[in-house]
Design a protein around this motif. Structure first.
Motif, PDB file in Angstrom:
ATOM      1  N   GLU A 176       0.831  -1.202   0.000  1.00  0.00           N
ATOM      2  CA  GLU A 176       0.000   0.000   0.000  1.00  0.00           C
ATOM      3  C   GLU A 176       0.867   1.255   0.000  1.00  0.00           C
ATOM      4  O   GLU A 176       1.872   1.327   0.700  1.00  0.00           O
ATOM      5  CB  GLU A 176      -0.916   0.018   1.231  1.00  0.00           C
ATOM      6  CG  GLU A 176      -1.957  -1.075   1.251  1.00  0.00           C
ATOM      7  CD  GLU A 176      -2.787  -1.029   2.532  1.00  0.00           C
ATOM      8  OE1 GLU A 176      -2.576  -0.097   3.334  1.00  0.00           O
ATOM      9  OE2 GLU A 176      -3.626  -1.921   2.721  1.00  0.00           O
ATOM     10  N   ASP A 182      -2.849   9.836   5.835  1.00  0.00           N
ATOM     11  CA  ASP A 182      -3.592   8.608   6.137  1.00  0.00           C
ATOM     12  C   ASP A 182      -2.786   7.616   6.975  1.00  0.00           C
ATOM     13  O   ASP A 182      -3.250   6.505   7.225  1.00  0.00           O
ATOM     14  CB  ASP A 182      -4.004   7.908   4.832  1.00  0.00           C
ATOM     15  CG  ASP A 182      -5.090   8.677   4.088  1.00  0.00           C
ATOM     16  OD1 ASP A 182      -5.798   9.455   4.754  1.00  0.00           O
ATOM     17  OD2 ASP A 182      -5.195   8.514   2.863  1.00  0.00           O
ATOM     18  N   ASN A 185      -4.536   6.434  10.219  1.00  0.00           N
ATOM     19  CA  ASN A 185      -5.687   5.589   9.895  1.00  0.00           C
ATOM     20  C   ASN A 185      -5.251   4.238   9.350  1.00  0.00           C
ATOM     21  O   ASN A 185      -5.865   3.203   9.658  1.00  0.00           O
ATOM     22  CB  ASN A 185      -6.583   6.295   8.880  1.00  0.00           C
ATOM     23  CG  ASN A 185      -7.277   7.503   9.471  1.00  0.00           C
ATOM     24  OD1 ASN A 185      -7.498   7.572  10.669  1.00  0.00           O
ATOM     25  ND2 ASN A 185      -7.620   8.461   8.615  1.00  0.00           N
ATOM     26  N   ALA A 186      -4.182   4.236   8.554  1.00  0.00           N
ATOM     27  CA  ALA A 186      -3.689   2.974   7.987  1.00  0.00           C
ATOM     28  C   ALA A 186      -3.187   2.046   9.086  1.00  0.00           C
ATOM     29  O   ALA A 186      -3.462   0.831   9.070  1.00  0.00           O
ATOM     30  CB  ALA A 186      -2.570   3.250   6.981  1.00  0.00           C
ATOM     31  N   GLU A 188      -4.119   2.124  12.268  1.00  0.00           N
ATOM     32  CA  GLU A 188      -5.272   1.716  13.063  1.00  0.00           C
ATOM     33  C   GLU A 188      -6.058   0.618  12.346  1.00  0.00           C
ATOM     34  O   GLU A 188      -6.488  -0.360  12.962  1.00  0.00           O
ATOM     35  CB  GLU A 188      -6.169   2.914  13.356  1.00  0.00           C
ATOM     36  CG  GLU A 188      -7.336   2.599  14.286  1.00  0.00           C
ATOM     37  CD  GLU A 188      -8.164   3.822  14.619  1.00  0.00           C
ATOM     38  OE1 GLU A 188      -8.835   3.805  15.653  1.00  0.00           O
ATOM     39  OE2 GLU A 188      -8.138   4.792  13.830  1.00  0.00           O
ATOM     40  N   ASP A 189      -6.254   0.781  11.031  1.00  0.00           N
ATOM     41  CA  ASP A 189      -6.969  -0.237  10.260  1.00  0.00           C
ATOM     42  C   ASP A 189      -6.201  -1.566  10.278  1.00  0.00           C
ATOM     43  O   ASP A 189      -6.805  -2.637  10.408  1.00  0.00           O
ATOM     44  CB  ASP A 189      -7.166   0.230   8.816  1.00  0.00           C
ATOM     45  CG  ASP A 189      -8.177   1.371   8.707  1.00  0.00           C
ATOM     46  OD1 ASP A 189      -8.912   1.607   9.689  1.00  0.00           O
ATOM     47  OD2 ASP A 189      -8.201   2.037   7.655  1.00  0.00           O
ATOM     48  N   ALA A 190      -4.872  -1.472  10.127  1.00  0.00           N
ATOM     49  CA  ALA A 190      -4.050  -2.680  10.115  1.00  0.00           C
ATOM     50  C   ALA A 190      -4.126  -3.386  11.466  1.00  0.00           C
ATOM     51  O   ALA A 190      -4.216  -4.621  11.539  1.00  0.00           O
ATOM     52  CB  ALA A 190      -2.608  -2.333   9.774  1.00  0.00           C
ATOM     53  N   GLY A 192      -6.634  -3.220  13.544  1.00  0.00           N
ATOM     54  CA  GLY A 192      -7.965  -3.814  13.621  1.00  0.00           C
ATOM     55  C   GLY A 192      -8.024  -5.142  12.886  1.00  0.00           C
ATOM     56  O   GLY A 192      -8.626  -6.118  13.375  1.00  0.00           O
ATOM     57  N   ARG A 193      -7.386  -5.199  11.702  1.00  0.00           N
ATOM     58  CA  ARG A 193      -7.352  -6.463  10.951  1.00  0.00           C
ATOM     59  C   ARG A 193      -6.588  -7.528  11.736  1.00  0.00           C
ATOM     60  O   ARG A 193      -6.985  -8.701  11.773  1.00  0.00           O
ATOM     61  CB  ARG A 193      -6.714  -6.249   9.579  1.00  0.00           C
ATOM     62  CG  ARG A 193      -7.524  -5.397   8.631  1.00  0.00           C
ATOM     63  CD  ARG A 193      -7.015  -5.521   7.202  1.00  0.00           C
ATOM     64  NE  ARG A 193      -5.634  -5.072   7.056  1.00  0.00           N
ATOM     65  CZ  ARG A 193      -5.274  -3.828   6.771  1.00  0.00           C
ATOM     66  NH1 ARG A 193      -6.199  -2.896   6.609  1.00  0.00           N
ATOM     67  NH2 ARG A 193      -3.996  -3.510   6.634  1.00  0.00           N
ATOM     68  N   GLN A 196      -8.766  -8.816  14.626  1.00  0.00           N
ATOM     69  CA  GLN A 196      -9.812  -9.714  14.143  1.00  0.00           C
ATOM     70  C   GLN A 196      -9.228 -11.062  13.737  1.00  0.00           C
ATOM     71  O   GLN A 196      -9.837 -12.111  13.988  1.00  0.00           O
ATOM     72  CB  GLN A 196     -10.528  -9.071  12.963  1.00  0.00           C
ATOM     73  CG  GLN A 196     -11.407  -7.883  13.340  1.00  0.00           C
ATOM     74  CD  GLN A 196     -12.067  -7.252  12.124  1.00  0.00           C
ATOM     75  OE1 GLN A 196     -11.843  -7.674  10.998  1.00  0.00           O
ATOM     76  NE2 GLN A 196     -12.878  -6.232  12.357  1.00  0.00           N
TER      77      GLN A 196
END
Length: 362
Positions: A176, A182, A185-186, A188-190, A192-193, A196
């Protein structure tokens, strides 16, 4: 001895009558006498010392329930409790300060695809993970790529798939292009993945139940942006920076033992043999606190980063790590030697190392 009215006692103790009534209701500061007809409260002069202590502790921001415990202790024990409380406040403040610094750097940052230096920089890296001499299997995962460096140390019956899942969830960051705006956010998203993915790890037991419900992992990773390394850290794996011949630990362990050191209840020497030295306060796993530490590190040509699981840090002295990092130019040789040192020291745990050098592009 003459009792003080609530107004006189409030003035002397620097507590308002309203606060005194609340502390009476909570059993924190009970009046010496309460008139049975009027309910009017009167206090003994010798209660002033406790009232002033309550006022000072409130100024520290201590919760009322903890103040009640402190006031019930002997002076020496009360002093230790206050010291422990303030150490936790300072640790929490330091974590918020790090996040504030990250946000300031993040918001002031340039596009990470553009280097801040005159010469473009790149990473030269190697990763190695080993079972060690005692464990039957390897629950660690180590990864090094052109943009992502990561170490995860799994625990529980499903520790191996948990650590692998966490690192795999970050691998998309390799491909990416993350604009400066970003980056947070990137990450934080990573994360979160990764969380999960760890929650999704399950291996049916003999009775068909989820045998890996307690599976979890630490996660310590760095994302290369072209001139900076963005750090995300949860648990007790570590990152060290070798710069100008000095070795710095740039992560803080999220363990019970480290919290006791921070609070002054334990020395680093005592921590080394503490029976709960591996008990985590933060991790990726069901029911665990997954709050990460986030930081940005400006890179310089010549910097060397070491990411490692506690299988290295708990058995290999810092001076030996420094000797290897300063005396072994190639990252691949360095990770082999570090793992070898851990195994030569008994290899009681899985051991994983990533070594990455910041170099000027040719």
């Amino acid at each position: 001895m003459e009792l003080l009215t609530i107004g006189a006692f409030a003035k002397a103790s620097r507590l308002s009558p309203k606060a005194l009534r609340l502390y009476d209701e909570l059993g924190l500061l009970t009046p010496a006498r309460v008139d049975p007809d009027t309910g009017y409260r009167r206090y003994a002069p010798e209660q002033l010392e406790q009232a002033r202590l309550v006022a000072w502790l409130r100024r520290l921001g201590m919760p009322l329930a903890r103040i009640r415990r402190v006031c019930a202790l002997e002076p020496g024990e009360a002093a230790g409790e206050i010291r422990a409380y303030w150490a936790r406040v300072e640790a929490d403040t330091a974590a918020r300060r790090d996040l504030a610094a990250f946000l300031v750097d993040h918001l002031n940052g340039k596009d990470p695809t553009m280097s801040r230096t005159t010469a473009p920089l790149a990473l030269r890296y190697a990763a190695l993970s080993d079972t060690g001499r005692v464990r039957a299997s390897n629950q660690d995962t180590a990864y090094a790529g052109s943009r992502l460096l990561a170490v995860a140390d799994g625990y529980g019956a499903g520790g191996a798939p948990a650590s692998a899942a966490a690192v795999d969830a970050l691998r998309s960051l390799e491909s990416e292009t993350v604009p400066a705006g970003d980056l947070l956010n990137a990450l934080e998203d990573a994360l979160g993945r990764a969380e999960q993915a760890v929650h999704g790890v399950a291996s049916p037991g003999d009775d068909g139940a989820d045998a890996d419900a307690d599976a979890g992992t630490t996660l310590t990773a760095m994302l290369w942006t072209g001139s900076q390394l963005a750090l995300i850290h949860i648990g007790d794996s570590r990152v060290h920076l070798l710069r100008d011949g000095e070795l710095f630990q740039i992560t803080h362990d999220h363990t019970v033992v480290q919290s006791l050191i921070d609070e002054g209840r334990l020395t680093p020497e005592e921590a080394a043999s503490h029976p709960q030295r591996s008990l985590l306060l933060r991790a990726l796993g069901r029911g665990a606190d997954s709050t990460p530490d986030l930081r940005l590190h400006d890179a310089r040509a010549g910097d060397r980063y070491l990411l490692c699981s506690d299988g290295l840090s708990t058995v290999v002295p810092a001076e030996d790590v420094l000797r290897v990092l300063t005396g072994t130019p190639e990252p691949e040789a360095a990770v082999r030697e570090l793992v070898g040192l851990a195994n030569a020291s008994g290899g009681p745990d899985n051991v994983s190392c990533v070594v990455a050098d910041v170099v000027a592009q040719a």
